[in-house]
Design a protein around this motif. Structure first.
Motif, PDB file in Angstrom:
ATOM      1  N   VAL A  65      80.807 110.071   5.487  1.00 58.30           N
ATOM      2  CA  VAL A  65      79.975 108.928   5.114  1.00 58.30           C
ATOM      3  C   VAL A  65      78.548 109.436   4.918  1.00 58.30           C
ATOM      4  CG1 VAL A  65      79.114 106.657   5.788  1.00 58.30           C
ATOM      5  CG2 VAL A  65      81.429 107.348   6.437  1.00 58.30           C
ATOM      6  N   ALA A  66      78.030 109.318   3.708  1.00 57.09           N
ATOM      7  CA  ALA A  66      76.663 109.746   3.402  1.00 57.09           C
ATOM      8  C   ALA A  66      75.708 108.630   3.818  1.00 57.09           C
ATOM      9  CB  ALA A  66      76.522 110.045   1.918  1.00 57.09           C
ATOM     10  N   VAL A  67      74.950 108.870   4.872  1.00 58.02           N
ATOM     11  CA  VAL A  67      74.082 107.822   5.431  1.00 58.02           C
ATOM     12  C   VAL A  67      72.749 107.836   4.681  1.00 58.02           C
ATOM     13  CG1 VAL A  67      73.015 106.905   7.518  1.00 58.02           C
ATOM     14  CG2 VAL A  67      75.225 108.076   7.654  1.00 58.02           C
ATOM     15  N   SER A  68      72.520 106.766   3.946  1.00 56.36           N
ATOM     16  CA  SER A  68      71.427 106.747   2.971  1.00 56.36           C
ATOM     17  C   SER A  68      70.260 105.850   3.367  1.00 56.36           C
ATOM     18  CB  SER A  68      71.983 106.293   1.617  1.00 56.36           C
ATOM     19  OG  SER A  68      72.762 105.110   1.732  1.00 56.36           O
ATOM     20  N   LYS A  69      70.145 105.513   4.645  1.00 53.11           N
ATOM     21  CA  LYS A  69      69.053 104.625   5.048  1.00 53.11           C
ATOM     22  C   LYS A  69      67.696 105.260   4.724  1.00 53.11           C
ATOM     23  CE  LYS A  69      68.745 106.074   9.921  1.00 53.11           C
ATOM     24  NZ  LYS A  69      68.843 105.630  11.326  1.00 53.11           N
ATOM     25  N   GLY A 123      76.640 104.915   3.961  1.00 54.06           N
ATOM     26  CA  GLY A 123      76.347 104.107   5.140  1.00 54.06           C
ATOM     27  C   GLY A 123      74.898 103.691   5.207  1.00 54.06           C
ATOM     28  N   GLU A 124      74.666 102.493   5.730  1.00 50.25           N
ATOM     29  CA  GLU A 124      73.319 101.972   5.943  1.00 50.25           C
ATOM     30  C   GLU A 124      73.228 101.405   7.360  1.00 50.25           C
ATOM     31  OE1 GLU A 124      70.537 101.819   3.988  1.00 50.25           O
ATOM     32  OE2 GLU A 124      71.445 102.947   2.331  1.00 50.25           O
ATOM     33  N   ASN A 125      71.996 101.381   7.896  1.00 47.40           N
ATOM     34  CA  ASN A 125      71.785 100.922   9.268  1.00 47.40           C
ATOM     35  C   ASN A 125      71.012  99.614   9.381  1.00 47.40           C
ATOM     36  OD1 ASN A 125      71.939 104.018   9.240  1.00 47.40           O
ATOM     37  ND2 ASN A 125      72.213 103.577  11.409  1.00 47.40           N
TER      38      ASN A 125
END
Length: 244
Positions: A39-43, A62-64
């Protein structure tokens, strides 16, 4: 100050490097790379950079932060499989589901109230069941969300029994704040999966383990992780707006 992103070419190259590291770690664990999802977390990263990584063939992001998530998702292709990662405030559950129709998974259910609200929101939209992971606080840090390991079975059972619009899909842990989780943190989640699968009478192969981030994902994979969340290694360090 705006978030500083890597140039698109650098992010794509970094993604390919992550794939290779995942492959090697998976082989060390006796599995293939296809059994580990990245999962590429792009926040905090711009839509343009996410699009470049998407164009390279990646689909799980993914976003937070709910508001940032809601702002970005409509600007990007509809076949992205979006993950919401971390603690979800109960008053934002409905908004998240309503405004991100391609929401694939919520990684971070840490109480039954949030699960119930998500279940209701999914029902109102008449969409397919939403995949969810129960968040477990394996490090014992007070600053971390998540149920105690001893409570993971009960929450999983409640979701399975009382939330027909949610699909219980496994467990996740954030790990240590400095991204250097110890084997004990990961082993705690492995033990939780054994307990949950026994209680729910489901095979362990159908219960994901989401553990491991930029600093420790290879170790997490070697210990059984099926889902790793990689942010800064792909997109570069995050820079947040200065507090006024």
């Amino acid at each position: 100050m705006a978030a500083r992103a890597l140039p698109a070419a650098a992010a794509v190259q970094a993604l390919r490097s992550v794939y290779e590291r995942v492959r090697v770690a998976a082989e060390r664990s006796g599995r293939s790379a296809s059994q580990v999802n990245v999962v590429a977390v792009s926040k905090t990263k711009p839509v343009s950079l996410i699009r470049e990584v998407y164009d390279a063939g990646h689909r799980h992001f993914g976003e937070n932060y709910v508001q940032e998530f809601i702002d970005k998702a409509p600007q990007l292709p509809s076949d992205i499989r979006w993950h919401f990662i971390g603690h979800l405030q109960s008053n934002k559950a409905k908004s998240l589901v309503a405004n991100v129709p391609q929401l694939y998974m919520v990684e971070g259910i840490d109480n039954f109230k949030v699960a119930s609200l998500l279940d209701r929101a999914v029902s109102l939209l008449q969409r397919n069941p939403l995949k969810v992971l129960v968040q477990v606080n394996t490090s014992g840090e007070e600053s971390k969300s998540g149920v105690e390991p001893s409570a993971c079975v009960e929450l999983a059972k409640q979701i399975k029994a009382d939330c027909p619009n949610l699909e219980f899909s496994g467990l996740m842990t954030i790990g240590m704040q400095d991204y250097t989780s110890t084997p004990e943190n990961f082993k705690a989640l492995v033990n939780c999966r054994e307990d949950v699968c026994k209680a729910l009478e489901i095979p362990q192969s159908s219960c994901e383990l989401s553990m491991g981030m930029s600093g420790d994902f290879e170790q997490a994979i070697e210990m059984g992780s099926t889902n790793v969340r990689i942010g800064s290694t792909i997109f570069g360090a995050r820079e947040y707006p200065a507090k006024k």
